[in-house]
Enzyme design. Structure first.
Site, PDB file in Angstrom:
ATOM      1  N   CYS A   1     -59.013 -70.481 -89.328  1.00  0.00           N
ATOM      2  CA  CYS A   1     -59.637 -71.566 -88.576  1.00  0.00           C
ATOM      3  C   CYS A   1     -60.842 -72.062 -89.354  1.00  0.00           C
ATOM      4  CB  CYS A   1     -60.057 -71.045 -87.199  1.00  0.00           C
ATOM      5  SG  CYS A   1     -61.134 -72.178 -86.302  1.00  0.00           S
TER       6      CYS A   1
ATOM      7  N   CYS B   1     -65.108 -51.928 -71.947  1.00  0.00           N
ATOM      8  CA  CYS B   1     -65.048 -53.011 -72.933  1.00  0.00           C
ATOM      9  C   CYS B   1     -66.333 -53.054 -73.752  1.00  0.00           C
ATOM     10  CB  CYS B   1     -64.770 -54.345 -72.254  1.00  0.00           C
ATOM     11  SG  CYS B   1     -65.887 -54.697 -70.908  1.00  0.00           S
TER      12      CYS B   1
ATOM     13  N   TYR C   1     -63.645 -51.007 -59.840  1.00  0.00           N
ATOM     14  CA  TYR C   1     -63.659 -52.258 -60.603  1.00  0.00           C
ATOM     15  C   TYR C   1     -62.202 -52.697 -60.839  1.00  0.00           C
ATOM     16  CZ  TYR C   1     -68.201 -50.146 -61.602  1.00  0.00           C
ATOM     17  OH  TYR C   1     -69.415 -49.531 -61.506  1.00  0.00           O
TER      18      TYR C   1
HETATM   19  N1  SAH Z   1     -59.325 -53.173 -63.873  1.00  0.00           N
HETATM   20  C1  SAH Z   1     -59.169 -54.598 -63.764  1.00  0.00           C
HETATM   21  C2  SAH Z   1     -60.490 -55.387 -63.851  1.00  0.00           C
HETATM   22  C3  SAH Z   1     -61.465 -54.969 -64.911  1.00  0.00           C
HETATM   23  S1  SAH Z   1     -62.773 -56.105 -65.241  1.00  0.00           S
HETATM   24  C4  SAH Z   1     -58.177 -55.120 -64.764  1.00  0.00           C
HETATM   25  O1  SAH Z   1     -57.759 -54.405 -65.665  1.00  0.00           O
HETATM   26  O2  SAH Z   1     -57.769 -56.275 -64.647  1.00  0.00           O
HETATM   27  C5  SAH Z   1     -64.071 -55.552 -64.235  1.00  0.00           C
HETATM   28  C6  SAH Z   1     -63.960 -55.965 -62.790  1.00  0.00           C
HETATM   29  O3  SAH Z   1     -65.092 -55.424 -62.113  1.00  0.00           O
HETATM   30  C7  SAH Z   1     -63.995 -57.451 -62.522  1.00  0.00           C
HETATM   31  O4  SAH Z   1     -62.913 -57.787 -61.704  1.00  0.00           O
HETATM   32  C8  SAH Z   1     -65.323 -57.688 -61.790  1.00  0.00           C
HETATM   33  O5  SAH Z   1     -65.253 -58.714 -60.831  1.00  0.00           O
HETATM   34  C9  SAH Z   1     -65.546 -56.354 -61.139  1.00  0.00           C
HETATM   35  N2  SAH Z   1     -66.934 -55.963 -60.831  1.00  0.00           N
HETATM   36  C10 SAH Z   1     -68.069 -56.322 -61.471  1.00  0.00           C
HETATM   37  N3  SAH Z   1     -69.126 -55.680 -60.951  1.00  0.00           N
HETATM   38  C11 SAH Z   1     -68.650 -54.881 -59.961  1.00  0.00           C
HETATM   39  C12 SAH Z   1     -69.259 -53.949 -59.062  1.00  0.00           C
HETATM   40  N4  SAH Z   1     -70.556 -53.724 -59.084  1.00  0.00           N
HETATM   41  N5  SAH Z   1     -68.470 -53.299 -58.201  1.00  0.00           N
HETATM   42  C13 SAH Z   1     -67.132 -53.512 -58.161  1.00  0.00           C
HETATM   43  N6  SAH Z   1     -66.507 -54.385 -58.985  1.00  0.00           N
HETATM   44  C14 SAH Z   1     -67.253 -55.050 -59.875  1.00  0.00           C
END
Ligand code: SAH
Length: 529
Positions: free
Chosen positions: A73, A482, A360
């Site tokens: 790119c 991540c 999460y």
């Molecule tokens: N395990 C899922 C999402 C991971 S990303 C997957 O693999 O798709 C992290 C997620 O945590 C997001 O959906 C975000 O909205 C949520 N999140 C962020 N802060 C949080 C908190 N304090 N308590 C619960 N969830 C939270």
């Protein structure tokens, strides 16, 4: 000797920092050099100098590194997204393996021997370009007053026009051109973050790679005021909502809306077009409200997960389908997501009998794969739309042993635990609903689960969440992260009392060309602790 700003210096790059910058030494100084990779000798210009180190930017590559490759790119130097594009993919993987290892040693305080005993080789990909299923293009105006969409130049908010990012699918370009041409024709303004004026802020495009369903969400600098439309726009999940056939007055969010929707609807795979209102003067891209203006409120994608070590294991080879709405989190690299989830499932070591928390949980992806191999799974997530998606996803896949809780992990888990320890009877559980569809009073078995899976955002877990996890004393904790820096910080807390120890850990490259990397860690409870 001290370097001055704008000095040029010749430097050989010996290492790379965690943000992808080259690191070399000159006259006893450590130099952090942008756009240089390990093995390069470059001529660099000093941009900022400190007492013992300085920042520089590559002016000319004098001797290219054997690990240097041709960038695909032409914007790779300006763009904030592809810091490693000129590094061979093999070397990118090595960089990420080292990054995880170094963070665990430096920040986590683990010994190199311990880490090397547990760490497995990073999982790479055969598809290091055009892998992203989601893109969020900022919209702005160039010097001549033309509306443009593109990306932010690294560490700034100036927009460089580019409608064909090579990390995303080719359809993105067609969609962006339709929207930009429409804006030009109808003189629709782009948002200007310095004044807070202008309408269109961002264009979010998401594509389900398996079914090729596409979602477009226009982020507008507007407040959600038309309540009647808001209600009407919220159709039942799965309904095809179409403003031409529904007997309601479509709210005109954007000039010439019908014409724009007609054009977008001709793009192959177009399934959902929505508007997101964000009138806040912040860097946060999405506001909290979404209205579907054409098609479905969500797209569908499928994920196929297999246990990497046990391909014959009957529970772990399955495909689930997921409904994803615009505000919900969904992993961006579908090829690698399958490997990531397979690894998480493998580390969880489920036999069908276990009780599991998935903290999460987003739209319940990991939870529902776990549920197929466990007795009961409870998911916790902070975004209301994601929890709605998660419940719908359990229904559509016929999964009855997964329950989802809306709220912060650091609040839901301690409340559940406190409730369960004092009132963990079935009667109390029946009465424990707090009106959000949450049953906050914990059952005893979920207060002491077999496994806890966590997958927090970059900032990691809150201490209250970690403290409750320790009190719950699960046999295993699977931490998906991540950001290996916050992972290291949290692992240090979890292992501090000697109650848990790291058994296995492995990186998964979810973000080829960028510096980020996903890590999965298995911790197990130490006998007698
Ligand atoms: N395990 C899922 C999402 C991971 S990303 C997957 O693999 O798709 C992290 C997620 O945590 C997001 O959906 C975000 O909205 C949520 N999140 C962020 N802060 C949080 C908190 N304090 N308590 C619960 N969830 C939270």
């Amino acid at each position: 000797m001290n370097f001055q700003k704008n000095d040029t210096v010749t430097v050989t790059i010996e290492d790379m920092g965690s943000d992808g910058q080259g690191i070399g030494r000159a006259d006893g100084f450590t130099l952090f050099v942008k756009d240089a990779v390990v093995g390069d000798t470059v001529e660099a210009r000093i941009v900022k100098n400190k007492k013992t180190y300085a920042y520089a930017r590559t002016e000319k590559v004098l001797t290219p590194s054997p690990f240097r490759v041709e960038p695909k790119c032409s914007f790779h130097r300006q763009c904030g997204g592809c810091q490693l594009q000129v590094l061979s993919y093999e070397k990118q993987l090595e960089f990420k393996q080292d990054k995880i290892r170094n963070n665990l040693i430096r920040i986590g305080g683990f010994s190199p021997e311990d880490i090397d005993r547990c760490m497995e080789p990073i999982v790479g990909t055969k598809q290091p370009f055009r892998y992203r299923n989601k893109a969020q293009y900022p919209v702005g105006t160039d010097r001549d007053g033309n509306v443009i969409a593109g990306f932010y130049a690294g560490r700034t908010h100036s927009i460089v026009a580019n409608t064909d990012c090579i990390l995303g699918p080719e359809e993105n370009r067609e969609i962006l051109e339709i929207i930009l041409n429409h804006m030009r024709k109808h003189r629709i303004s782009a948002y200007d973050e310095t004044t807070g004026e202008g309408l269109v802020r961002h264009i979010l495009i998401r594509k389900g790679f398996t079914g090729s369903e596409i979602m477009v969400c226009l982020v507008l600098n507007k407040k959600m005021t038309d309540a009647s439309f808001k209600e009407a726009g919220r159709q039942k999940e799965g309904d095809k909502y179409n403003p031409y056939t529904y007997n309601l007055r479509p709210h005109e969010w954007i000039a010439g809306q019908e014409e724009l929707l007609r054009r977008l609807s001709h793009v192959e795979g177009m399934t959902s077009v929505s508007v997101n209102c964000n009138a806040e003067r912040t860097n946060v891209i999405l506001g909290k409200e979404v209205v579907t203006i054409w098609g479905c409120p969500a797209i569908t994608d499928t994920i196929h997960v297999r246990d990497m070590n046990r391909p014959d294991f009957p529970f772990t080879d399955r495909e689930l389908s997921f409904s994803i709405s615009p505000l919900s989190f969904y992993q961006v690299n579908p090829v690698q997501t399958e490997k990531l989830y397979s690894l998480a499932l493998q580390y969880a070591e489920l036999t069908g009998q276990e009780t599991v928390w998935d903290l999460y949980c987003g739209i319940g992806t990991i939870s529902l794969f776990l549920a197929g191999s466990a007795r009961k799974v409870c998911g916790v997530e902070i975004v209301p739309q994601a929890i709605e998606d998660a419940r719908e996803n359990a229904r559509r896949n016929g999964i009855a042993n997964a329950e989802f809780f809306l709220g912060k992990a650091e609040e839901v888990l301690p409340e559940f635990y406190a409730g369960g320890e004092s009132n963990g009877t079935e009667e109390n559980r029946e009465n424990g609903d707090n009106g959000h569809g949450n049953n906050r009073r914990g059952s005893r078995e979920m207060c002491h689960p077999d496994v806890i899976v966590v997958d927090p955002p970059r900032k990691g877990c809150d201490e209250a969440c970690l403290a409750t996890m320790l009190k719950m004393q699960p046999e295993r904790i699977v931490y998906i992260s991540c950001d290996s820096a916050t992972l290291a910080r949290d692992l240090k807390i979890l292992c501090a009392g000697g109650q848990y120890r790291i058994e296995r850990l492995r990186g998964v490259d979810m973000f080829p060309q960028g510096v980020h990397v996903e890590t999965v860690v298995l911790m197990s409870r130490v006998e007698g602790k």
